[in-house]
Design a protein around this motif. Structure first.
Motif, PDB file in Angstrom:
ATOM      1  N   CYS A 208      -3.065   6.473 -14.020  1.00  0.00           N
ATOM      2  CA  CYS A 208      -2.135   5.686 -13.196  1.00  0.00           C
ATOM      3  C   CYS A 208      -2.269   6.055 -11.726  1.00  0.00           C
ATOM      4  CB  CYS A 208      -0.705   5.906 -13.665  1.00  0.00           C
ATOM      5  SG  CYS A 208      -0.379   5.334 -15.352  1.00  0.00           S
ATOM      6  N   GLY A 209      -2.473   7.340 -11.445  1.00  0.00           N
ATOM      7  CA  GLY A 209      -2.585   7.773 -10.060  1.00  0.00           C
ATOM      8  C   GLY A 209      -3.817   7.222  -9.377  1.00  0.00           C
ATOM      9  N   ILE A 210      -4.936   7.185 -10.077  1.00  0.00           N
ATOM     10  CA  ILE A 210      -6.153   6.682  -9.432  1.00  0.00           C
ATOM     11  C   ILE A 210      -6.078   5.180  -9.241  1.00  0.00           C
ATOM     12  CG2 ILE A 210      -7.537   6.279 -11.523  1.00  0.00           C
ATOM     13  CD1 ILE A 210      -8.674   7.742  -8.135  1.00  0.00           C
ATOM     14  N   ILE A 211      -5.415   4.476 -10.144  1.00  0.00           N
ATOM     15  CA  ILE A 211      -5.238   3.027  -9.962  1.00  0.00           C
ATOM     16  C   ILE A 211      -4.406   2.756  -8.710  1.00  0.00           C
ATOM     17  CG2 ILE A 211      -4.165   0.974 -10.953  1.00  0.00           C
ATOM     18  CD1 ILE A 211      -4.892   2.099 -13.718  1.00  0.00           C
ATOM     19  N   CYS A 212      -3.319   3.509  -8.560  1.00  0.00           N
ATOM     20  CA  CYS A 212      -2.460   3.306  -7.401  1.00  0.00           C
ATOM     21  C   CYS A 212      -3.136   3.789  -6.119  1.00  0.00           C
ATOM     22  CB  CYS A 212      -1.136   4.041  -7.599  1.00  0.00           C
ATOM     23  SG  CYS A 212      -0.121   3.383  -8.943  1.00  0.00           S
ATOM     24  N   SER A 213      -3.860   4.894  -6.176  1.00  0.00           N
ATOM     25  CA  SER A 213      -4.487   5.443  -4.969  1.00  0.00           C
ATOM     26  C   SER A 213      -5.587   4.524  -4.449  1.00  0.00           C
ATOM     27  CB  SER A 213      -5.066   6.837  -5.269  1.00  0.00           C
ATOM     28  OG  SER A 213      -4.049   7.728  -5.661  1.00  0.00           O
ATOM     29  N   VAL A 214      -6.486   4.113  -5.328  1.00  0.00           N
ATOM     30  CA  VAL A 214      -7.564   3.221  -4.898  1.00  0.00           C
ATOM     31  C   VAL A 214      -7.001   1.856  -4.530  1.00  0.00           C
ATOM     32  CG1 VAL A 214      -9.722   2.120  -5.604  1.00  0.00           C
ATOM     33  CG2 VAL A 214      -9.237   4.462  -6.303  1.00  0.00           C
TER      34      VAL A 214
ATOM     35  N   VAL B 177       1.801  13.082  -9.144  1.00  0.00           N
ATOM     36  CA  VAL B 177       1.166  14.399  -9.030  1.00  0.00           C
ATOM     37  C   VAL B 177       2.121  15.449  -8.462  1.00  0.00           C
ATOM     38  CG1 VAL B 177      -1.123  13.394  -8.801  1.00  0.00           C
ATOM     39  CG2 VAL B 177       0.212  13.845  -6.756  1.00  0.00           C
ATOM     40  N   CYS B 178       3.244  15.029  -7.909  1.00  0.00           N
ATOM     41  CA  CYS B 178       4.206  15.997  -7.373  1.00  0.00           C
ATOM     42  C   CYS B 178       5.283  16.367  -8.382  1.00  0.00           C
ATOM     43  CB  CYS B 178       4.859  15.436  -6.102  1.00  0.00           C
ATOM     44  SG  CYS B 178       3.763  15.383  -4.676  1.00  0.00           S
ATOM     45  N   TYR B 179       5.725  15.390  -9.158  1.00  0.00           N
ATOM     46  CA  TYR B 179       6.886  15.608 -10.011  1.00  0.00           C
ATOM     47  C   TYR B 179       6.591  15.523 -11.503  1.00  0.00           C
ATOM     48  CZ  TYR B 179       9.236  14.802  -5.578  1.00  0.00           C
ATOM     49  OH  TYR B 179       9.627  14.882  -4.264  1.00  0.00           O
ATOM     50  N   VAL B 180       5.467  14.916 -11.883  1.00  0.00           N
ATOM     51  CA  VAL B 180       5.167  14.765 -13.313  1.00  0.00           C
ATOM     52  C   VAL B 180       4.106  15.771 -13.749  1.00  0.00           C
ATOM     53  CG1 VAL B 180       4.446  13.178 -15.132  1.00  0.00           C
ATOM     54  CG2 VAL B 180       5.788  12.328 -13.197  1.00  0.00           C
ATOM     55  N   GLU B 181       2.929  15.742 -13.134  1.00  0.00           N
ATOM     56  CA  GLU B 181       1.865  16.677 -13.505  1.00  0.00           C
ATOM     57  C   GLU B 181       1.003  16.983 -12.281  1.00  0.00           C
ATOM     58  OE1 GLU B 181       0.144  19.369 -14.691  1.00  0.00           O
ATOM     59  OE2 GLU B 181       1.271  18.549 -16.387  1.00  0.00           O
ATOM     60  N   PRO B 182       1.231  18.120 -11.613  1.00  0.00           N
ATOM     61  CA  PRO B 182       0.452  18.454 -10.413  1.00  0.00           C
ATOM     62  C   PRO B 182      -1.049  18.596 -10.664  1.00  0.00           C
ATOM     63  CG  PRO B 182       2.447  19.791 -10.554  1.00  0.00           C
ATOM     64  CD  PRO B 182       2.333  19.066 -11.850  1.00  0.00           C
TER      65      PRO B 182
ATOM     66  N   CYS C 196       0.826  -1.209   0.000  1.00  0.00           N
ATOM     67  CA  CYS C 196       0.000   0.000   0.000  1.00  0.00           C
ATOM     68  C   CYS C 196       0.863   1.263   0.000  1.00  0.00           C
ATOM     69  CB  CYS C 196      -0.932  -0.001   1.215  1.00  0.00           C
ATOM     70  SG  CYS C 196      -2.185  -1.308   1.187  1.00  0.00           S
ATOM     71  N   LEU C 197       1.953   1.240   0.762  1.00  0.00           N
ATOM     72  CA  LEU C 197       2.846   2.397   0.784  1.00  0.00           C
ATOM     73  C   LEU C 197       3.516   2.606  -0.570  1.00  0.00           C
ATOM     74  CD1 LEU C 197       4.570   2.030   4.277  1.00  0.00           C
ATOM     75  CD2 LEU C 197       2.863   3.724   3.590  1.00  0.00           C
ATOM     76  N   LEU C 198       3.882   1.522  -1.224  1.00  0.00           N
ATOM     77  CA  LEU C 198       4.502   1.644  -2.542  1.00  0.00           C
ATOM     78  C   LEU C 198       3.534   2.236  -3.558  1.00  0.00           C
ATOM     79  CD1 LEU C 198       6.859   1.097  -4.471  1.00  0.00           C
ATOM     80  CD2 LEU C 198       5.945  -1.219  -4.789  1.00  0.00           C
ATOM     81  N   LEU C 199       2.301   1.762  -3.563  1.00  0.00           N
ATOM     82  CA  LEU C 199       1.302   2.302  -4.484  1.00  0.00           C
ATOM     83  C   LEU C 199       1.028   3.775  -4.183  1.00  0.00           C
ATOM     84  CD1 LEU C 199      -1.210  -0.707  -4.559  1.00  0.00           C
ATOM     85  CD2 LEU C 199       0.322   0.012  -6.395  1.00  0.00           C
ATOM     86  N   SER C 200       0.934   4.114  -2.912  1.00  0.00           N
ATOM     87  CA  SER C 200       0.710   5.520  -2.537  1.00  0.00           C
ATOM     88  C   SER C 200       1.884   6.393  -2.970  1.00  0.00           C
ATOM     89  CB  SER C 200       0.503   5.635  -1.028  1.00  0.00           C
ATOM     90  OG  SER C 200      -0.595   4.857  -0.606  1.00  0.00           O
ATOM     91  N   ALA C 201       3.100   5.879  -2.854  1.00  0.00           N
ATOM     92  CA  ALA C 201       4.272   6.645  -3.257  1.00  0.00           C
ATOM     93  C   ALA C 201       4.276   6.893  -4.759  1.00  0.00           C
ATOM     94  CB  ALA C 201       5.542   5.902  -2.837  1.00  0.00           C
ATOM     95  N   VAL C 202       3.869   5.897  -5.538  1.00  0.00           N
ATOM     96  CA  VAL C 202       3.798   6.083  -6.989  1.00  0.00           C
ATOM     97  C   VAL C 202       2.772   7.155  -7.341  1.00  0.00           C
ATOM     98  CG1 VAL C 202       3.203   4.968  -9.162  1.00  0.00           C
ATOM     99  CG2 VAL C 202       4.595   3.745  -7.483  1.00  0.00           C
ATOM    100  N   ALA C 203       1.588   7.079  -6.713  1.00  0.00           N
ATOM    101  CA  ALA C 203       0.560   8.078  -6.981  1.00  0.00           C
ATOM    102  C   ALA C 203       1.017   9.475  -6.579  1.00  0.00           C
ATOM    103  CB  ALA C 203      -0.732   7.706  -6.239  1.00  0.00           C
ATOM    104  N   GLY C 204       1.680   9.582  -5.420  1.00  0.00           N
ATOM    105  CA  GLY C 204       2.168  10.883  -4.983  1.00  0.00           C
ATOM    106  C   GLY C 204       3.256  11.436  -5.882  1.00  0.00           C
ATOM    107  N   ALA C 205       4.142  10.570  -6.354  1.00  0.00           N
ATOM    108  CA  ALA C 205       5.215  11.025  -7.236  1.00  0.00           C
ATOM    109  C   ALA C 205       4.672  11.542  -8.558  1.00  0.00           C
ATOM    110  CB  ALA C 205       6.204   9.887  -7.478  1.00  0.00           C
TER     111      ALA C 205
END
Length: 266
Positions: A109-115, A71-76, A60-69
């Motif tokens: 990709c972010g919503i897949i990882c977040s959910v 929206v933080c570094y690719v497209e806010p 879960c932490l890995l998926l959350s980190a991917v989603a956060g990365a």
């Protein structure tokens, strides 16, 4: 000729929004299945509860980190549901990067990882944003005598409204609900012509979801349209119909419309 291309683009936008919704739902189920299969494999291997708990939390932490990365570094602007940004676009406010293809990839990709990580968020908002991005990208394709970039031509803004409606229809399987969303929450300038175009686009999105969702889950065979949609409000009695029955439904609708026109004329 331009009118014909317009209707073709509306259908393609609906199919594209529905395909994005189906892809998000399918990949999300794959992520969840992988998480549970990992737990089963660790249990069969004799690992204890604490080790399996650490594996679950780590995933879960890995998926959350991917989603956060993303929206933080690719497209806010891929963060959040995207609905406020789409409402701003439809009401004439220019927001850069909201309707870019990069934003669509990060959003999906972010919503897949977040959910998949179990965060308290849903799929319906991002699907609306994704549908609007698909429509915006279609207006930039310039394939045939169609419209120009969406920042220039007001007709392109109507395409974005239709794409947002297609996103609602793809998420809930409700084309009329998508049209009502576009009218009440989206564009400020609506007329009957735009409503018809929006409904066609939303209908194609809902049809695409119903065509692929059931067979990909294994609940129905290919060519059968069921009631499976990405976002459900409970389990109801399943109603399924064949793809070849759609012309019959269309003929029934045409007969009803002609009877209504005749009644109003008399």
């Amino acid at each position: 000729l331009k009118g014909g291309f317009r209707w073709l683009y509306l259908c393609l936008v609906g199919i594209g929004a529905g395909s994005v919704a189906v892809g998000i739902a399918f990949l999300l189920k794959c992520v969840n299945r992988l998480k549970f299969d990992t737990q089963d494999a660790m249990f069969d291997a004799g690992h204890g509860l604490f080790a399996r708990y650490l594996a679950w939390i780590g995933t879960c932490l890995l998926l959350s980190a991917v989603a956060g990365a993303l929206v933080c570094y690719v497209e806010p602007l891929a963060a959040g549901s995207g609905i406020p940004e789409i409402k701003c676009i439809l009401n004439g406010i220019d927001l850069p990067n909201v309707l870019l293809l990069r934003t669509l990839v990060c959003k999906a990709c972010g919503i897949i990882c977040s959910v998949g990580a179990g965060l308290p968020c849903g799929k319906e908002g991002p699907m609306i944003h994704s549908g609007a991005i698909v429509a915006a990208q279609a207006t930039k394709a310039r394939a045939g005598p169609v419209i120009g970039p969406y920042q220039v031509n007001t007709e392109s803004r109507d395409f974005v409204a239709a794409g947002a409606a297609a996103g609602v229809a793809a998420a809930f399987g409700a084309p009329i609900g998508g049209v009502l969303f576009a009218v009440e929450e989206g564009a400020s300038h609506m007329n009957p012509t735009i409503l018809v175009r929006t409904f066609v686009c939303a209908s194609m999105a809902a049809l695409t979801v119903r065509f692929f969702a059931g067979p990909m889950d294994g609940t129905t065979e290919w060519g059968t349209l069921g009631t499976d949609v990405p976002v459900e409000f409970g389990r109801f009695e399943a109603r399924r119909y064949k793809f070849l029955e759609l012309p019959v439904f269309a003929l029934m609708g045409m007969c009803g419309g002609l009877c209504g026109a005749l009644f109003n004329g008399i």
